[in-house]
Scaffold this motif. Structure first.
Motif, mmCIF file in Angstrom:
data_model
loop_
_atom_site.group_PDB
_atom_site.id
_atom_site.type_symbol
_atom_site.label_atom_id
_atom_site.label_comp_id
_atom_site.label_asym_id
_atom_site.label_seq_id
_atom_site.Cartn_x
_atom_site.Cartn_y
_atom_site.Cartn_z
ATOM 1 N N UNK A 41 -17.086 -8.214 12.578
ATOM 2 C CA UNK A 41 -16.961 -6.991 13.373
ATOM 3 C C UNK A 41 -16.053 -5.937 12.752
ATOM 4 N N UNK A 42 -15.285 -6.302 11.737
ATOM 5 C CA UNK A 42 -14.388 -5.327 11.133
ATOM 6 C C UNK A 42 -13.412 -4.774 12.152
ATOM 7 N N UNK A 43 -13.343 -3.449 12.245
ATOM 8 C CA UNK A 43 -12.424 -2.809 13.191
ATOM 9 C C UNK A 43 -12.955 -2.799 14.619
ATOM 10 N N UNK A 92 -19.789 -8.838 22.372
ATOM 11 C CA UNK A 92 -19.862 -10.267 22.074
ATOM 12 C C UNK A 92 -18.580 -10.926 22.568
ATOM 13 N N UNK A 93 -18.746 -11.962 23.368
ATOM 14 C CA UNK A 93 -17.646 -12.730 23.949
ATOM 15 C C UNK A 93 -17.303 -13.878 23.001
ATOM 16 N N UNK A 94 -16.123 -13.816 22.401
ATOM 17 C CA UNK A 94 -15.690 -14.780 21.386
ATOM 18 C C UNK A 94 -14.585 -15.646 21.973
ATOM 19 N N UNK A 95 -14.764 -16.958 21.954
ATOM 20 C CA UNK A 95 -13.800 -17.867 22.571
ATOM 21 C C UNK A 95 -12.481 -17.876 21.801
ATOM 22 N N UNK A 102 -17.599 -20.079 13.503
ATOM 23 C CA UNK A 102 -18.346 -19.730 12.298
ATOM 24 C C UNK A 102 -18.750 -18.252 12.337
ATOM 25 N N UNK A 103 -18.371 -17.467 11.341
ATOM 26 C CA UNK A 103 -18.851 -16.079 11.296
ATOM 27 C C UNK A 103 -20.373 -15.979 11.373
ATOM 28 N N UNK A 104 -21.086 -16.961 10.819
ATOM 29 C CA UNK A 104 -22.553 -16.931 10.895
ATOM 30 C C UNK A 104 -23.047 -17.024 12.335
ATOM 31 N N UNK A 105 -22.312 -17.721 13.191
ATOM 32 C CA UNK A 105 -22.683 -17.769 14.601
ATOM 33 C C UNK A 105 -22.582 -16.382 15.224
ATOM 34 N N UNK A 110 -25.240 -11.152 17.077
ATOM 35 C CA UNK A 110 -25.510 -9.722 16.880
ATOM 36 C C UNK A 110 -26.987 -9.505 16.567
ATOM 37 N N UNK A 111 -27.551 -10.382 15.738
ATOM 38 C CA UNK A 111 -28.974 -10.286 15.404
ATOM 39 C C UNK A 111 -29.842 -10.452 16.655
#
Length: 246
Positions: A41-43, A92-95, A102-105, A110-111
């Motif tokens: 997500x960067x910034x 996106x809700x990130x625990x 995993x960044x791939x998750x 996003x995809x």
């Protein structure tokens, strides 16, 4: 599509208060989560919390944090408050207690958001102890990959096999839920206004509220090797895993 990654982080978790600030290889757990999410997500990433200790920690390592109300009963509700202040197409809700996320998750979420308004992930269950653990949330899917039900108990129930049988894993395909959510803004603002659902009260799973009120959630299978830290035992296990994964 502009997507904001949000890490809801409470300090007063019931089973392990202050867990997101516990050290793991010389960094607090929340920092590991933030740094992995920033790869995607960067910034466009923020921690939403109700405690200044978390704000100070996040800002101390160069992250962004927002104080939110202490009355929220779920991470999704907290993200709803974030969405009132930061206008994005999706969130996106990130625990906050998943230091091995995993960044791939996150990229997959996003995809999926490019196609569906409410999404999450699942993975195959390979161990009998996970299948029977109430801490591992099981999910049943329809043929299109939409969630039919989430439960802490074993669903579907195997009528013809004992619960201790190792054949359960081999014969049937059981899924566990990976607790990352993606929502289009319009859906997010609707679901945070929904009333509590009876199955949600029983299972203590917020996503059951959405299904109860008729929302569809699309899920995709991904490999998973992480751990959510809810107890002291989880934390000790995470310290062992950290040697290999961090």
């Amino acid at each position: 599509m502009r997507v904001l990654g949000v890490i809801p982080a409470r300090y007063h978790s019931q089973r392990l208060p202050g867990k997101v600030l516990l050290p793991l290889r010389d960094k607090p757990i929340i920092q590991h989560v933030y740094e992995r999410a920033r790869q995607v997500f960067g910034d466009d990433l923020i921690v939403a919390t109700d405690d200044m200790r978390i704000v100070d920690t996040v800002e101390g390592f160069g992250g962004k944090a927002l104080m939110t109300r202490s009355t929220h009963t779920s991470g999704t509700e907290r993200i709803g408050e974030v969405a009132e202040r930061f206008i994005y197409d999706a969130y996106v809700n990130i625990q906050a207690d998943e230091p091995f996320i995993e960044p791939d998750h996150l990229r997959r979420i996003v995809h999926l958001l490019a196609k569906y308004p409410l999404v999450s992930l699942v993975t195959r269950i390979h161990r009998l102890q996970d299948l029977l653990s109430p801490s591992v949330v099981k999910v049943v899917l329809d043929k299109e990959g939409r969630a039919l039900y989430f439960s802490r108990t074993l669903v579907p129930y195997p009528r013809d096999l004992p619960l201790t049988s190792p054949e359960l894993i081999a014969r049937y395909g059981y899924y566990r839920h990976i607790g990352i959510y993606g929502y289009h803004r319009s859906v997010l603002m609707e679901i945070v206004a929904l009333s509590v659902a009876p199955p949600e009260e029983i299972e203590q799973l917020e996503q059951l509220r959405w299904l109860y009120h008729g929302y569809s959630m699309w899920l995709q299978e991904m490999p998973y090797r992480g751990i959510g830290i809810d107890t002291t035992e989880d934390y000790e296990m995470a310290k062992e895993l950290a040697e290999a994964l961090l």
